[in-house]
Structures are given as C-alpha cells and as structure tokens.
Design a protein around this motif. Structure first.
Motif, PDB file in Angstrom:
ATOM      1  N   GLU A   1       2.566  11.694  -9.704  1.00  0.00           N
ATOM      2  CA  GLU A   1       2.526  11.600 -11.269  1.00  0.00           C
ATOM      3  C   GLU A   1       2.615  10.020 -11.542  1.00  0.00           C
ATOM      4  OE1 GLU A   1       6.649  12.648 -12.711  1.00  0.00           O
ATOM      5  OE2 GLU A   1       7.361  12.373 -10.532  1.00  0.00           O
ATOM      6  N   ASN A   2       2.779   9.133 -10.605  1.00  0.00           N
ATOM      7  CA  ASN A   2       2.909   7.747 -10.875  1.00  0.00           C
ATOM      8  C   ASN A   2       1.747   7.207 -10.287  1.00  0.00           C
ATOM      9  OD1 ASN A   2       5.329   7.732 -12.694  1.00  0.00           O
ATOM     10  ND2 ASN A   2       6.360   7.733 -10.450  1.00  0.00           N
ATOM     11  N   SER A   3       0.736   7.863  -9.879  1.00  0.00           N
ATOM     12  CA  SER A   3      -0.458   7.316  -9.266  1.00  0.00           C
ATOM     13  C   SER A   3      -1.951   8.082  -9.376  1.00  0.00           C
ATOM     14  CB  SER A   3      -0.134   7.076  -7.724  1.00  0.00           C
ATOM     15  OG  SER A   3       0.058   8.476  -7.109  1.00  0.00           O
ATOM     16  N   ASN A   4      -1.779   8.902 -10.434  1.00  0.00           N
ATOM     17  CA  ASN A   4      -2.871   9.904 -10.316  1.00  0.00           C
ATOM     18  C   ASN A   4      -4.298   9.213 -11.203  1.00  0.00           C
ATOM     19  OD1 ASN A   4      -1.428  10.098 -12.693  1.00  0.00           O
ATOM     20  ND2 ASN A   4      -2.591  11.754 -13.414  1.00  0.00           N
ATOM     21  N   GLU A   5      -3.993   8.124 -11.595  1.00  0.00           N
ATOM     22  CA  GLU A   5      -4.931   7.133 -12.267  1.00  0.00           C
ATOM     23  C   GLU A   5      -5.189   5.888 -11.680  1.00  0.00           C
ATOM     24  OE1 GLU A   5      -6.739   8.353 -14.692  1.00  0.00           O
ATOM     25  OE2 GLU A   5      -5.749  10.173 -15.339  1.00  0.00           O
ATOM     26  N   VAL A   6      -4.693   5.890 -10.544  1.00  0.00           N
ATOM     27  CA  VAL A   6      -4.585   4.653  -9.775  1.00  0.00           C
ATOM     28  C   VAL A   6      -5.285   4.607  -8.547  1.00  0.00           C
ATOM     29  CG1 VAL A   6      -2.898   2.624  -8.860  1.00  0.00           C
ATOM     30  CG2 VAL A   6      -2.208   4.094 -10.713  1.00  0.00           C
ATOM     31  N   GLU A   7      -6.170   3.721  -8.443  1.00  0.00           N
ATOM     32  CA  GLU A   7      -6.754   3.318  -6.806  1.00  0.00           C
ATOM     33  C   GLU A   7      -6.207   2.036  -6.406  1.00  0.00           C
ATOM     34  OE1 GLU A   7      -8.439   5.494  -5.174  1.00  0.00           O
ATOM     35  OE2 GLU A   7      -8.835   7.070  -6.965  1.00  0.00           O
ATOM     36  N   LEU A   8      -6.560   1.757  -4.950  1.00  0.00           N
ATOM     37  CA  LEU A   8      -6.199   0.586  -4.301  1.00  0.00           C
ATOM     38  C   LEU A   8      -7.526  -0.323  -4.042  1.00  0.00           C
ATOM     39  CD1 LEU A   8      -3.579   1.923  -1.903  1.00  0.00           C
ATOM     40  CD2 LEU A   8      -3.114   1.349  -4.267  1.00  0.00           C
ATOM     41  N   HIS A   9      -7.203  -1.519  -4.440  1.00  0.00           N
ATOM     42  CA  HIS A   9      -8.312  -2.513  -3.907  1.00  0.00           C
ATOM     43  C   HIS A   9      -7.512  -3.324  -2.829  1.00  0.00           C
ATOM     44  CE1 HIS A   9     -11.130  -5.706  -3.934  1.00  0.00           C
ATOM     45  NE2 HIS A   9     -10.418  -6.545  -4.738  1.00  0.00           N
TER      46      HIS A   9
ATOM     47  N   HIS B   1       0.689  -1.180  -0.079  1.00  0.00           N
ATOM     48  CA  HIS B   1      -0.076   0.082  -0.118  1.00  0.00           C
ATOM     49  C   HIS B   1       0.749   1.354   0.080  1.00  0.00           C
ATOM     50  CE1 HIS B   1       1.024  -0.179   4.366  1.00  0.00           C
ATOM     51  NE2 HIS B   1       0.632   1.295   4.239  1.00  0.00           N
ATOM     52  N   TYR B   2       1.935   1.314   0.768  1.00  0.00           N
ATOM     53  CA  TYR B   2       2.620   2.548   1.085  1.00  0.00           C
ATOM     54  C   TYR B   2       3.234   3.187  -0.320  1.00  0.00           C
ATOM     55  CZ  TYR B   2       7.127  -0.049   1.081  1.00  0.00           C
ATOM     56  OH  TYR B   2       7.922  -1.012   0.818  1.00  0.00           O
ATOM     57  N   TYR B   3       3.317   2.290  -1.381  1.00  0.00           N
ATOM     58  CA  TYR B   3       3.882   3.081  -2.584  1.00  0.00           C
ATOM     59  C   TYR B   3       3.009   3.959  -3.141  1.00  0.00           C
ATOM     60  CZ  TYR B   3       7.590  -0.634  -2.345  1.00  0.00           C
ATOM     61  OH  TYR B   3       8.703  -1.388  -1.933  1.00  0.00           O
ATOM     62  N   TRP B   4       1.588   3.605  -3.235  1.00  0.00           N
ATOM     63  CA  TRP B   4       0.692   4.338  -3.694  1.00  0.00           C
ATOM     64  C   TRP B   4       0.642   5.822  -2.758  1.00  0.00           C
ATOM     65  CZ3 TRP B   4      -3.939   6.105  -1.726  1.00  0.00           C
ATOM     66  CH2 TRP B   4      -4.729   6.637  -2.790  1.00  0.00           C
TER      67      TRP B   4
ATOM     68  N   ALA C   1       1.488  11.408  -1.886  1.00  0.00           N
ATOM     69  CA  ALA C   1       1.915  12.509  -1.021  1.00  0.00           C
ATOM     70  C   ALA C   1       3.147  13.721  -1.669  1.00  0.00           C
ATOM     71  CB  ALA C   1       2.462  12.236   0.326  1.00  0.00           C
ATOM     72  N   ARG C   2       3.669  13.004  -2.801  1.00  0.00           N
ATOM     73  CA  ARG C   2       4.657  13.713  -3.535  1.00  0.00           C
ATOM     74  C   ARG C   2       3.951  14.329  -4.613  1.00  0.00           C
ATOM     75  NH1 ARG C   2       7.559   8.984  -1.990  1.00  0.00           N
ATOM     76  NH2 ARG C   2       7.266   8.339  -3.951  1.00  0.00           N
ATOM     77  N   THR C   3       4.109  14.082  -5.861  1.00  0.00           N
ATOM     78  CA  THR C   3       3.623  14.580  -7.072  1.00  0.00           C
ATOM     79  C   THR C   3       2.326  13.871  -7.519  1.00  0.00           C
ATOM     80  OG1 THR C   3       5.030  13.391  -8.481  1.00  0.00           O
ATOM     81  CG2 THR C   3       6.077  15.285  -7.560  1.00  0.00           C
TER      82      THR C   3
END
Length: 334
Positions: free
Chosen positions: A231-239, A219-222, A227-229
C-alpha cells in the motif's frame, strides 16, 4: 564380572546428569539491541535453542545505545551490542570498550563487511537506494549520482529522514569518500532542496502518494512493504546508483562483545552463531530483507545481489558519526 554401584555413587551421578542442562540454562547474556526487534528475537531464540544459553534483549536505537554504553563505561551490564548501522559501533570502539572478536568468528565474514580493526563484525547489510514514483519520473530522469540531488532542479522534489541513524550513516560514507568540503556543500544544498520526514517508511509513503518524486532510503523498506500489502510502495520503484557512487553505499549492521562483559565466552559464542550458517539463514528466510554477510551464505532471492550493487569500498572502521552530526547541525538539518 558385574559391578554394583553404591547408592551414594548413584546419587552423585544422577545429580550430575540433572545439573548439566540446568547449568546451561543458568548462563545468560544481555544484548543491547538496535537491530530489528523481530530479527533479534529470532536470533536469540535460535541461539538459546542450540546452546541452552539465555539471551535477554534490551531494545533501542543505534545512537541511544552507543551513547549509553560510552556513559556506562566498564560498568555496563551489556555483554553484546547489535546495531543497524556501523557509525554507532565505531563510537563504542573509539571509546575502547569492545573486546577483540574471536578470529574464528572474523573468518566467517568477508573482509569488506567487517572493520579492519577486528573490534566488531558485520552481521547484516543494507543498500542505499533512490526510491522514486514511477508515474512522475522515467529512468532517464533519475539522478546519476547522490550528489546530483544538490542541483536546484531537485528543489522540493526529494525527501529523506535526516534525524535517523540510517541517513546519517549514508552521510558518513559521503564524508569518507568525498571529504568535508564536498559533504558540507552537499548538506547545505540538501537543506535548500529536500523535504524532511521522520522515518524511512514515511519517506516511502510520500514517494508513493506523489508528494515527492523520490527519496533516499535503504532497500529493505520497499521490499518489506511489497511483501505485505504494497500500500505504500505500489507506485514506487528503486534506483540503484552503482558505479562506486556515495549513493551506492552499503551500510553494515554490526555486532560486538563489550570488554566489560561478565560472560565473554557466551557473548563471543552468540556473535559467532549470528554470522554462522544458522544465524544467516534466519536473515535469509526472515522478513527483514537485509543482506547476509556470512561467507557463502545466500541472501533473500528477491534482492539485487550484493556483488551487482557496485558499492564503494569503505572500511566501516573509518566512519565518523560525530563529525557527521556536527556537519548536519551546521547545515540546519538536525
């Protein structure tokens, strides 16, 4: 009546006062650290601030250090070993190289976040999640179980980082929960279905760009990217798989004192400080976004509470890293 101390006595007293802080500064422990470097630095600095005991960190990976400790045996210069996942701790424990953790320290952490053996202790936790691209998958299309990813319908659509200790810890949980036959079959299907990446951040980025629909990470990678930019998660959600599923596995980061430590008292004190209020507050307020495991210590408010994850009950003492790597090698994943 006023007494006057002689000059020699005054000199002795002055010397004792000067020597007290110097003695504390002379104490030093060596930590083989496989946890996040920034987190370990904060822990080390806080402990030194509160005790005067110096901490030297040597940074590496879980398996790198566990293998090194086993090779060094009783000659290891390390006093403490910290990991991101528990299988590396089990490897060192099975080699008989850990001292028993002080009972007062064990009492600071809930039973489910430490091994029944008491040879080491949980210092933080991370949850397995399925990170998915919200433009490609709807909630009703998400896998209900980690085992669903073996279905041919997921061929070429999901990814993971099999060479890292994070994913291998997840497979360790699968092995413990479902047995060798199911695990071997799932790994064989994984080989046919998934895309391999190096590192969980790379998996997250691939999900975000739509290269794959989803991926197994912690979880913490997301949370860190958001918390930063973002840029690598703006289209991502967690299941979160929940329901005691292998995909709901919560991995325990471990800490242990080596039986060969030349400074066992100081090493035990460091471990106690980490799982105590001061160390767990560093975890809560920092940027690692891992869960706290100390009794009564709150995690970062943005995280899904540990009690809501419905994680399977697994004794970290039972996780078998060597068997996992053998199975993954047989499946062509390593």
């Amino acid at each position: 009546m006023t007494s006057i101390l002689s000059a020699p006595v005054l000199c002795v007293l002055a010397g004792m006062l000067l020597a007290a802080p110097a003695m504390a500064q002379d104490k030093e422990i060596i930590v083989y650290n496989a946890q996040h470097e920034s987190l370990a630095k904060e822990w080390a600095a806080g402990f030194t601030r509160d005790t005067g005991i110096k901490v030297t960190l040597r940074n590496g990976s879980d398996s790198e250090f566990s293998n090194q400790i086993v090779a060094e045996g009783k000659a290891s210069p390390a006093d403490v070993f910290l990991t991101e996942n528990s299988p590396a701790m089990t490897q060192v424990e099975q080699a008989g190289l850990f001292a028993q953790v002080d009972p007062d320290t064990l009492a600071l952490v809930e039973d489910q976040y430490r091994p029944s053996s008491g040879q080491w202790i949980g210092i933080a936790a991370r949850s397995t999640v399925f990170a998915y691209n919200k433009t490609k998958l709807t909630e009703d299309q998400l896998p209900k179980s980690l085992l669903d990813l073996a279905d041919p319908q997921w061929k070429g659509r999901w990814g993971a980082s099999p060479s890292g200790p994070d994913f291998q810890a997840i497979v360790s949980a699968l092995l413990q929960l479902k047995g060798e036959e199911v695990t071997a079959g799932w790994l064989k299907a994984m080989k046919a279905n998934f895309k391999a990446y190096r590192g969980n951040n790379t998996v997250l980025k691939a999900v975000n760009t739509g290269e794959i629909d989803g991926g197994i990470i912690y979880h913490y990678y997301w949370f860190g990217d958001r918390a930063r930019t973002a840029e690598n998660s703006n289209e991502v959600e967690l299941h979160y798989f929940r329901n005691g599923d292998p995909g709901a596995f919560v991995s325990i980061s471990g800490g242990g004192v080596l039986a060969s430590s030349k400074h066992p008292q100081e090493a035990q004190a460091f471990l106690k400080w980490i799982v105590g209020k001061a160390g767990q507050q560093v975890l809560r307020d920092g940027t690692s976004y891992e869960y706290t495991v100390g009794k009564g210590e709150a995690s970062n408010a943005g995280l899904v509470p540990l009690e809501d994850l419905q994680a399977p009950k697994i004794d970290p003492h039972t996780l078998n890293s060597r068997k996992v790597t053998d199975l993954m090698t047989d499946a062509g994943l390593l």
